[in-house]
Motif scaffolding. Structure first.
Motif, PDB file in Angstrom:
ATOM      1  N   LYS A 222       1.019  -1.012  -0.374  1.00 49.10           N
ATOM      2  CA  LYS A 222      -0.006  -0.229   0.018  1.00 49.10           C
ATOM      3  C   LYS A 222       1.060   1.529   0.131  1.00 49.10           C
ATOM      4  O   LYS A 222       0.763   2.236  -0.832  1.00 49.10           O
ATOM      5  CB  LYS A 222      -0.892  -0.202   0.827  1.00 49.10           C
ATOM      6  CG  LYS A 222      -1.723   1.179   1.676  1.00 49.10           C
ATOM      7  CD  LYS A 222      -3.102   1.203   2.565  1.00 49.10           C
ATOM      8  CE  LYS A 222      -3.711   2.635   2.403  1.00 49.10           C
ATOM      9  NZ  LYS A 222      -4.351   3.139   0.953  1.00 49.10           N
ATOM     10  N   TYR A 223       1.527   1.411   0.637  1.00 50.10           N
ATOM     11  CA  TYR A 223       3.045   2.434   1.298  1.00 50.10           C
ATOM     12  C   TYR A 223       4.210   2.722   0.238  1.00 50.10           C
ATOM     13  O   TYR A 223       5.112   3.351   0.718  1.00 50.10           O
ATOM     14  CB  TYR A 223       2.734   2.757   2.145  1.00 50.10           C
ATOM     15  CG  TYR A 223       1.388   2.227   2.895  1.00 50.10           C
ATOM     16  CD1 TYR A 223       0.971   3.631   2.698  1.00 50.10           C
ATOM     17  CD2 TYR A 223       1.202   2.068   4.380  1.00 50.10           C
ATOM     18  CE1 TYR A 223      -0.256   3.748   3.931  1.00 50.10           C
ATOM     19  CE2 TYR A 223      -0.109   1.868   4.882  1.00 50.10           C
ATOM     20  CZ  TYR A 223      -1.115   2.676   4.494  1.00 50.10           C
ATOM     21  OH  TYR A 223      -1.507   2.852   5.709  1.00 50.10           O
ATOM     22  N   ASN A 224       4.151   1.168  -0.682  1.00 51.26           N
ATOM     23  CA  ASN A 224       5.489   1.384  -1.131  1.00 51.26           C
ATOM     24  C   ASN A 224       6.582   1.087  -0.112  1.00 51.26           C
ATOM     25  O   ASN A 224       7.551   1.986  -0.726  1.00 51.26           O
ATOM     26  CB  ASN A 224       5.549   2.706  -2.517  1.00 51.26           C
ATOM     27  CG  ASN A 224       6.554   2.313  -3.379  1.00 51.26           C
ATOM     28  OD1 ASN A 224       6.568   1.473  -3.779  1.00 51.26           O
ATOM     29  ND2 ASN A 224       6.970   3.794  -4.018  1.00 51.26           N
ATOM     30  N   ILE A 225       6.183   0.924   0.386  1.00 49.56           N
ATOM     31  CA  ILE A 225       7.925   0.610   1.257  1.00 49.56           C
ATOM     32  C   ILE A 225       8.441  -0.832   1.475  1.00 49.56           C
ATOM     33  O   ILE A 225       7.490  -1.711   1.444  1.00 49.56           O
ATOM     34  CB  ILE A 225       7.421   0.378   2.911  1.00 49.56           C
ATOM     35  CG1 ILE A 225       6.616   2.136   3.314  1.00 49.56           C
ATOM     36  CG2 ILE A 225       7.980   0.910   4.055  1.00 49.56           C
ATOM     37  CD1 ILE A 225       5.753   2.055   4.933  1.00 49.56           C
ATOM     38  N   SER A 226       9.426  -0.951   1.120  1.00 46.29           N
ATOM     39  CA  SER A 226      10.628  -1.951   1.191  1.00 46.29           C
ATOM     40  C   SER A 226      11.039  -1.877   2.809  1.00 46.29           C
ATOM     41  O   SER A 226      11.629  -1.382   2.693  1.00 46.29           O
ATOM     42  CB  SER A 226      11.344  -2.064   0.267  1.00 46.29           C
ATOM     43  OG  SER A 226      10.333  -2.007  -1.304  1.00 46.29           O
ATOM     44  N   PHE A 227      10.763  -3.042   3.350  1.00 44.36           N
ATOM     45  CA  PHE A 227      11.758  -4.089   4.347  1.00 44.36           C
ATOM     46  C   PHE A 227      12.115  -4.641   4.057  1.00 44.36           C
ATOM     47  O   PHE A 227      12.473  -6.154   3.052  1.00 44.36           O
ATOM     48  CB  PHE A 227      10.326  -3.953   5.320  1.00 44.36           C
ATOM     49  CG  PHE A 227       8.934  -3.130   6.219  1.00 44.36           C
ATOM     50  CD1 PHE A 227       9.621  -2.312   6.762  1.00 44.36           C
ATOM     51  CD2 PHE A 227       7.854  -3.329   5.945  1.00 44.36           C
ATOM     52  CE1 PHE A 227       8.554  -1.787   6.881  1.00 44.36           C
ATOM     53  CE2 PHE A 227       6.938  -2.370   6.670  1.00 44.36           C
ATOM     54  CZ  PHE A 227       7.120  -1.615   6.991  1.00 44.36           C
ATOM     55  N   SER A 228      13.579  -4.469   5.139  1.00 50.42           N
ATOM     56  CA  SER A 228      14.259  -4.923   5.003  1.00 50.42           C
ATOM     57  C   SER A 228      14.562  -6.630   4.999  1.00 50.42           C
ATOM     58  O   SER A 228      13.147  -6.975   6.232  1.00 50.42           O
ATOM     59  CB  SER A 228      15.746  -5.044   5.291  1.00 50.42           C
ATOM     60  OG  SER A 228      15.727  -5.130   7.012  1.00 50.42           O
ATOM     61  N   ARG A 229      14.642  -7.765   5.093  1.00 49.83           N
ATOM     62  CA  ARG A 229      14.647  -9.054   5.282  1.00 49.83           C
ATOM     63  C   ARG A 229      15.066  -9.749   6.434  1.00 49.83           C
ATOM     64  O   ARG A 229      15.749 -10.619   6.508  1.00 49.83           O
ATOM     65  CB  ARG A 229      14.979 -10.221   3.666  1.00 49.83           C
ATOM     66  CG  ARG A 229      13.028  -9.722   2.334  1.00 49.83           C
ATOM     67  CD  ARG A 229      12.282  -9.979   3.264  1.00 49.83           C
ATOM     68  NE  ARG A 229      11.333  -9.447   2.606  1.00 49.83           N
ATOM     69  CZ  ARG A 229      10.486  -8.272   2.231  1.00 49.83           C
ATOM     70  NH1 ARG A 229      10.281  -7.547   3.538  1.00 49.83           N
ATOM     71  NH2 ARG A 229       9.350  -7.994   0.986  1.00 49.83           N
ATOM     72  N   ASP A 230      15.804  -9.009   7.140  1.00 45.66           N
ATOM     73  CA  ASP A 230      16.970  -8.945   8.451  1.00 45.66           C
ATOM     74  C   ASP A 230      15.673 -10.103   9.331  1.00 45.66           C
ATOM     75  O   ASP A 230      15.682 -11.173   9.926  1.00 45.66           O
ATOM     76  CB  ASP A 230      17.206  -7.982   8.756  1.00 45.66           C
ATOM     77  CG  ASP A 230      18.117  -7.908   8.060  1.00 45.66           C
ATOM     78  OD1 ASP A 230      19.500  -7.775   8.395  1.00 45.66           O
ATOM     79  OD2 ASP A 230      18.108  -6.740   7.044  1.00 45.66           O
ATOM     80  N   TRP A 231      14.907  -9.239  10.245  1.00 44.46           N
ATOM     81  CA  TRP A 231      13.438 -10.031  10.837  1.00 44.46           C
ATOM     82  C   TRP A 231      12.539 -10.496   9.883  1.00 44.46           C
ATOM     83  O   TRP A 231      11.753 -11.837   9.939  1.00 44.46           O
ATOM     84  CB  TRP A 231      12.741  -9.285  11.530  1.00 44.46           C
ATOM     85  CG  TRP A 231      12.412  -9.721  12.754  1.00 44.46           C
ATOM     86  CD1 TRP A 231      10.785  -9.956  13.134  1.00 44.46           C
ATOM     87  CD2 TRP A 231      12.625 -10.485  13.940  1.00 44.46           C
ATOM     88  NE1 TRP A 231      10.108 -10.871  14.158  1.00 44.46           N
ATOM     89  CE2 TRP A 231      11.551 -11.523  14.371  1.00 44.46           C
ATOM     90  CE3 TRP A 231      14.084 -11.453  14.077  1.00 44.46           C
ATOM     91  CZ2 TRP A 231      11.720 -12.355  15.088  1.00 44.46           C
ATOM     92  CZ3 TRP A 231      13.824 -12.102  14.665  1.00 44.46           C
ATOM     93  CH2 TRP A 231      12.567 -13.051  15.643  1.00 44.46           C
ATOM     94  N   PHE A 232      11.433  -9.393   8.956  1.00 45.39           N
ATOM     95  CA  PHE A 232      11.233 -10.158   8.403  1.00 45.39           C
ATOM     96  C   PHE A 232      10.577 -10.582   6.977  1.00 45.39           C
ATOM     97  O   PHE A 232      10.879 -10.578   5.672  1.00 45.39           O
ATOM     98  CB  PHE A 232       9.710  -8.797   8.067  1.00 45.39           C
ATOM     99  CG  PHE A 232       8.921  -7.836   9.377  1.00 45.39           C
ATOM    100  CD1 PHE A 232       9.199  -8.053   9.539  1.00 45.39           C
ATOM    101  CD2 PHE A 232       9.141  -6.056   8.628  1.00 45.39           C
ATOM    102  CE1 PHE A 232       8.907  -6.829  11.009  1.00 45.39           C
ATOM    103  CE2 PHE A 232       8.618  -5.231   9.423  1.00 45.39           C
ATOM    104  CZ  PHE A 232       8.248  -5.965  10.693  1.00 45.39           C
ATOM    105  N   ASN A 233      11.158 -11.664   7.355  1.00 45.82           N
ATOM    106  CA  ASN A 233      11.770 -12.813   5.911  1.00 45.82           C
ATOM    107  C   ASN A 233      10.877 -13.959   6.411  1.00 45.82           C
ATOM    108  O   ASN A 233      10.478 -14.988   7.746  1.00 45.82           O
ATOM    109  CB  ASN A 233      13.026 -13.411   7.133  1.00 45.82           C
ATOM    110  CG  ASN A 233      14.089 -14.144   5.504  1.00 45.82           C
ATOM    111  OD1 ASN A 233      13.005 -14.690   5.395  1.00 45.82           O
ATOM    112  ND2 ASN A 233      14.959 -14.349   5.648  1.00 45.82           N
ATOM    113  N   ASP A 234      10.173 -14.315   5.387  1.00 41.57           N
ATOM    114  CA  ASP A 234       9.606 -15.979   4.992  1.00 41.57           C
ATOM    115  C   ASP A 234       9.883 -17.428   5.940  1.00 41.57           C
ATOM    116  O   ASP A 234       9.846 -18.500   6.045  1.00 41.57           O
ATOM    117  CB  ASP A 234       8.851 -16.008   3.847  1.00 41.57           C
ATOM    118  CG  ASP A 234       7.712 -14.818   3.493  1.00 41.57           C
ATOM    119  OD1 ASP A 234       7.273 -14.405   4.444  1.00 41.57           O
ATOM    120  OD2 ASP A 234       7.618 -14.583   2.447  1.00 41.57           O
ATOM    121  N   ASN A 235      11.481 -16.561   5.445  1.00 38.31           N
ATOM    122  CA  ASN A 235      12.614 -18.433   6.299  1.00 38.31           C
ATOM    123  C   ASN A 235      12.151 -18.224   7.618  1.00 38.31           C
ATOM    124  O   ASN A 235      12.778 -19.183   8.438  1.00 38.31           O
ATOM    125  CB  ASN A 235      14.127 -18.053   5.582  1.00 38.31           C
ATOM    126  CG  ASN A 235      13.379 -18.779   4.541  1.00 38.31           C
ATOM    127  OD1 ASN A 235      12.657 -19.070   3.505  1.00 38.31           O
ATOM    128  ND2 ASN A 235      14.495 -17.900   3.400  1.00 38.31           N
TER     129      ASN A 235
END
Length: 868
Positions: A222-235
Motif C-alpha cells: 500500500k505504501y510502497n515501502i520495502s522492509f529488509s528481510r533481516d527479521w521480516f523474512n518468510d524463512n
C-alpha cells in the motif's frame, strides 16, 4: 568550518551565514527503551529569498489558493562539503515577518524514518486493500477445512503464500471442555458421542486467523515501502508462523453491515439425487438431431454449488423443424423456526471459458409466511434466459438475517426437451419434472438417470458470507500494529538507501549471531549437498551460489567449518568482496562486505565438506570502531549513572479473556508480563522510577483439556474468547501460534443438530512448538500450557530472553555509565559512522546512545555507553 548545503525537493536553498544547524541522532535511547528514534534538528531559519518564497508558495499570504501545505512534510537532504550526509524531510513551522515583509522561514529537519509515520498516518488495518485478494467463504465446510489445514496456502497473481489464513480452536461464544460423562446438547463439550447427542464446537463459533507476515506485505504494497528481510523474512519461522485472530466483533462472525445483505448462503456440498439431473442422447436408427441435422447429446452435471450444462455433440436451439433446449427448477424450504425470514434465491451464470456474471440471471424472493418455500421453475419447453446456453450455474441465497436450511431442503432438478415436427411429433423430457418418451415407431427412449441417492450428504445451508479480510481484521491502527511488532521483538529500524532496515536491536549492535544452513546453495558440477554432511566438494572447481544467504546487505563475519579436507581450496565471495583461500580442516572466520544478499563459494579442485552437523555455522553483523581520542575536548566530560530506572515493566495491554483473568486472580500477576529489576529474583531498593513498556495486543491463556475431572490429559488445546462472566469478549488484537495436531477425536457441530467426529485440528499456542522449551510470545518464563501438567518447568525461551535480555542486563549492570563528551569530529567520520558503530577513546570502547552535531563546526555532543 564545514559548508552545509540544504536541498528541499531537490532545490538548493540559501542559509543565513550565521545560522547554526544541529542534528540529534539516536537509534534507541537508554532513557526511553520503547521508542525508535530518527534524526532531527532544532528549529532553524532560512532567509526569505525570492527562490525560497517561490518554494514555499508565499506561505505568509493565506489568501493564495492551492498554496503550500505546511501540514505535510517535504522531502529534503543535507550535504556537508557537497557530500550527502542525511536524507529526510523538513516541516515548515512558520514565517517571521519584518515590516509586513517575509524575513525568514522557520523549519525543522527530520530523518528518513519519519516518512513511514507520514505515509501511514491514522490508517487502520481495514485500509490494507491488498489483503482482499485473499478472500474466503465463511461457511461450515470452509471453516471445517481451515480448522484442519496445516499450511494455509493461497495463490494470488501467480505467487503462492503460506500461512495466509488458518483456523484454530478458539471459541467466541462459550467455554470448550472435554468430558465423556456429560451429554448436554448444545454446549461446548468436545467429547464425541457417536449418536443421539449434539454438543461440541459449533462451526460458526470459530473464525479465521491471518498470518501477520501477510499484513506486513500488505503494508509494503500500500505504501510502497520495502522492509529488509533481516527479521521480516518468510524463512524466519517465529515471524512466519505467528497469526492474528480475525475478530472485529465479539461473538459469532458477521459480515459488515454495508454489504447488500447480511448473510449470503452458499451451498457447497449439494449431492446427486434420483432424477435430480439428466442426460439425453439418441443412437442407431433413432438419433436425436439438432437444428442442423447433427446428432445431439448433452448432460446436466451436478456441481457442489449448483449445476453445469454440457453439450457433447450438436448445439442447442430451434430451427429446421427441430428444437433442443434444457430447463431447471430449484426448491428451497428453510427450517420451521425460520418460516418468517425473508430470503432470496439467486442463480449466477458463468459461460464456458468466461467469468461469472455480476448480476443473477434468475432470482426469486420468499414471502416470509407459511412454509416459506421458494419454487423457481423454468421448464425446458418454455423460453428462459439461458435455455440455449451452456456453462455453470451457481446457487446463492441471500438473507437480511440468519437462516438455516436443513439437510435435503434445497434441491435442484434438470431436464431436456427435444421435438421434431416433421414427419412426426416426438416429446422427450427427463427428470422429476417430466418423463422420458420417444413416440417414433421402433424407437425407445434413451435417458440416463443418476441414481446416487446419498441425500444425507447434501449440505444444510448456514450463516455463510464472503470473508473479506479488511472487514474482519481487528480494529487497529497500522502504526500501532507495527509499533507492537517492534516492541514484541525489540526491533529497530532505519533507512539504508531505499530499504527500511528492520532488525533486532542485538543484531544492529552486532552482539548476536544468525545461524544458517547450506541447503540454499546451487550444486553445479563438483558440488553436492547432504543434510548429514553439508556442502560437499569432489574436485569442485565451480561456484556454488546462494542468492538469499544474508538477510540484507551489510558487513558480516561469517563462520563455517571445513571437515574431511583432502585437497584444493575454496573462497567465499560477495558481489563486492572476497576472502583469502581456505585449504585445511577447522573452523574458519571471514569478514565480508555484502552489497546484496548473495554469497558464493568458489572451489579450486576442492575435495572436502563445509558445514557438517554440529559445525559452527553462523554469521554476525560487524560494526566499525572509530578512534576519536584526538578529537575529544579533554577539558570537560561527565560520567553519570547509566540506570535511570529501578524497574522496567514489559506487558501486554489486554488480559480480559476468561483464563487470563482467572490467572491474574490466582497468582496476583498478569500472564506473560514481566517486571524486570535486574536479577529477576527480588525487588531492589535502587533509586529511580518504573518504566512501562506496553505491547498493544491481547494476551490469552490457552487451555489443554483434561478428560472431565480426571488427571488424564487430552491432545486438545483451546482458547476461549469469552470473559469471566462467560459472555463473548472482544478484547484487543490477539496474536497466537498454531500447531497442526492429528490422531485426536472431538465433536464438531455442522449445525445445531448435526454432529460429526473430526480427528485433526490446529491447536492455538503461545509458543512456536508444543515442547516445553520453545520460542514463545510471553515476556515472562511461564509454564507452557501444552506441557505444564506433565512437565511443570518454566519455558525460558521468552521474548525477554531472546530479544531484550542483552540490552536490559546491560542497562542494569552496575558498571554501566553514561559518559558525555564534546568532540570535533572530522568529515570522514561524520559521513560514514552509523549508530550501531563504536567510538574508541583512549583504551575504552563505547556505544553511541545519542549524538548531537553542529553541522557547520563539526562539534558533537556525545552521550556514550561504556561497552561492557
Amino acid at each position: 568550518m564545514q559548508q552545509v548545503q540544504l536541498y528541499i525537493e531537490n532545490q538548493r536553498v540559501e542559509l543565513f551565514d550565521d545560522e547554526i544547524i544541529s542534528l540529534t541522532q539516536s537509534i534507541q535511547n537508554i532513557k526511553d527503551p520503547s521508542k525508535i528514534f530518527t534524526g532531527f534538528t532544532k528549529q532553524f531559519n532560512l532567509p526569505a529569498t525570492k527562490s525560497t518564497n517561490k518554494l514555499f508558495k508565499h506561505y505568509y499570504n493565506f489568501d493564495i489558493t492551492g498554496g503550500y501545505d505546511a501540514r505535510v512534510k517535504t522531502s529534503a537532504f543535507i550535504e556537508l562539503n557537497h557530500k550527502r550526509f542525511q536524507t529526510g524531510k523538513i516541516r515548515l513551522q512558520g514565517v517571521k515577518m519584518k515590516n509586513n515583509i517575509p524575513y525568514s522561514y522557520k523549519i525543522v529537519f527530520y530523518g528518513d524514518l519519519v516518512e513511514i509515520k507520514d505515509l501511514i498516518g491514522e490508517d487502520e488495518l481495514s485500509d490494507l486493500s491488498w489483503l482482499d485478494n485473499f478472500q474466503k467463504i465463511y461457511s461450515m465446510e470452509d471453516i471445517k477445512d481451515s480448522l484442519r489445514d496445516s499450511s494455509g496456502s493461497m495463490t494470488y497473481d501467480g505467487t503462492t503464500y503460506d500461512n495466509v489464513m488458518r483456523t484454530s480452536l478458539i471459541d467466541t461464544t462459550k467455554r470448550l471442555y472435554y468430558d465423556p460423562s456429560l451429554e448436554i446438547n448444545g454446549d461446548g463439550n468436545l467429547y464425541y458421542h457417536s449418536s443421539g447427542h449434539t454438543h461440541g464446537v459449533l462451526w460458526s463459533d470459530l473464525k479465521y486467523s491471518m498470518g501477520i507476515h501477510m499484513i506486513v506485505k500488505a503494508i509494503e504494497n500500500k505504501y510502497n515501502i520495502s522492509f529488509s528481510r533481516d527479521w521480516f523474512n518468510d524463512n524466519n519461522i517465529v515471524y512466519n508462523n505467528l497469526f492474528m485472530f480475525m475478530h472485529r466483533k465479539k461473538g459469532k462472525a458477521q459480515p459488515e453491515t454495508d454489504l447488500p445483505s447480511n448473510f449470503v448462503l452458499l451451498p457447497s456440498t449439494l449431492s446427486t439425487q434420483y432424477d435430480q439431473i439428466a442426460a439425453i442422447s439418441g443412437s442407431g436408427s433413432c438419433p436425436i438431431t439438432d437444428k442442423n441435422g447433427d446428432d445431439f447429446s448433452g448432460r446436466i452435471d451436478p456441481l457442489s454449488n449448483g449445476f453445469e450444462v454440457i453439450v457433447n455433440q450438436g448445439v442447442f436451439g430451434a430451427g429446421n423443424g427441430r428444437n433442443v433446449s434444457w430447463g431447471f427448477a430449484v426448491e428451497t424450504t428453510p427450517q420451521s423456526s425460520d418460516s418468517n425470514v425473508i430470503y432470496t434465491v439467486e442463480i449466477y451464470h458463468t459461460p464456458n471459458g468466461g467469468v461469472e456474471e455480476t448480476t443473477p440471471s434468475y432470482s426469486e424472493t420468499s414471502l416470509g409466511t407459511g412454509s416459506n418455500s421458494v419454487s423457481m421453475s423454468y421448464p425446458a419447453t418454455n423460453t428462459h434466459t439461458h435455455g440455449n446456453n451452456t456453462g455453470s450455474f451457481r446457487l446463492q441465497i441471500t438473507s437480511s438475517e440468519p437462516i438455516t436450511f436443513n439437510t435435503g431442503n434445497i434441491s435442484i432438478t434438470g431436464e431436456f426437451y427435444w421435438s421434431e415436427i416433421s414427419p412426426s411429433f416426438v416429446y422427450r423430457r427427463q427428470g422429476s419434472m417430466g418423463f422420458c418418451i420417444d413416440t417414433r415407431a421402433g424407437c425407445n427412449a434413451s435417458c440416463n438417470f443418476y441414481t446416487d441417492n446419498d441425500n444425507s450428504s447434501a449440505e444444510g445451508v448456514f450463516e455463510q458470507f464472503q470473508w473479506i479480510p479488511t472487514q474482519q481484521l481487528p480494529k487497529m491502527k497500522i502504526m500501532d500494529f507495527l509499533t507492537g511488532l517492534f516492541r514484541l521483538w525489540n526491533l529497530t529500524a532505519y533507512y539504508d538507501d531505499d530499504i527500511v532496515k528492520v532488525e533486532p536491536l542485538d543484531n544492529f549492535y552486532g552482539i548476536s549471531d544468525t545461524s544458517y544452513e547450506l541447503d540454499g546453495f546451487t550444486t553445479p558440477s563438483g558440488w553436492s549437498y547432504s543434510i548429514y554432511t553439508g556442502l560437499e566438494g569432489s574436485n569442485a572447481s565451480t561456484t556454488a551460489v546462494d542468492d538469499n544467504f544474508f538477510n540484507s546487505r551489510g558487513k558480516y563475519e561469517v563462520k563455517f567449518q571445513i571437515d574431511n579436507y583432502q585437497s584444493g581450496s575454496i573462497k567465499l565471495k560477495t558481489e563486492r568482496d572476497e576472502s583469502l583461500s581456505f585449504s585445511s580442516n577447522g573452523v574458519k572466520s571471514v569478514i565480508l562486505n555484502a552489497e546484496t544478499t548473495k554469497l558464493e563459494i568458489s572451489g579450486n579442485g576442492f575435495i572436502g565438506r563445509i558445514g557438517i552437523i554440529d559445525a559452527v555455522k553462523t554469521y554476525r553483523k560487524v560494526y566499525e570502531v572509530y578512534d576519536i581520542s584526538k578529537y575529544i575536548d579533554v577539558n570537560e566530560s561527565t560520567v553519570s549513572n547509566g540506570l535511570p530506572y529501578k524497574q522496567i515493566d514489559i506487558s501486554f495491554k489486554g488480559h480480559g479473556s476468561l483464563l487470563a483473568k482467572k490467572f491474574e486472580q490466582v497468582f496476583n500477576r498478569k500472564f506473560g508480563d514481566l517486571e524486570y529489576t535486574g536479577d529477576l529474583t527480588e525487588t531492589n531498593n535502587w533509586a529511580g522510577t518504573i518504566y512501562k513498556l506496553e505491547v498493544p495486543f491481547e494476551k490469552m491463556v490457552f487451555e489443554r483439556l483434561f478428560e472431565g475431572n480426571t488427571s488424564t490429559q487430552t491432545e486438545i488445546q483451546v482458547g476461549n474468547m469469552i470473559d469471566d462472566n462467560l459472555d463473548p469478549y472482544i478484547g484487543l488484537p490477539l496474536l497466537h501460534f498454531m500447531s497442526y495436531t492429528t490422531g485426536v477425536s472431538y465433536g464438531f457441530l455442522e449445525d445445531t443438530s448435526t454432529l460429526v467426529e473430526l480427528t485433526s485440528y490446529n491447536a492455538p499456542l503461545n509458543t512456536l512448538l508444543k515442547g516445553a522449551q520453545s520460542s514463545s510470545i510471553n515476556f515472562y518464563a511461564e509454564f507452557n500450557e501444552w506441557t505444564a501438567a506433565q512437565n511443570p518447568v518454566a519455558n525460558e525461551e521468552t521474548l525477554f530472553k531472546e530479544h531484550y535480555k542483552n540490552y536490559m542486563q546491560d542497562v542494569f549492570n552496575e558498571k554501566r555509565r553514561i559518559t558525555t563528551f564534546n568532540a570535533w569530529l572530522p568529515l570522514r567520520i561524520l559521513l560514514n559512522y552509523n549508530l550501531g558503530d563504536r567510538f574508541k577513546i583512549n583504551e575504552n570502547i563505547y556505544r553511541i546512545n545519542s549524538i548531537k552535531t553542529n553541522l557547520q563546526t563539526g562539534k558533537s555532543e556525545l552521550e556514550l555507553l561504556n561497552d561492557l
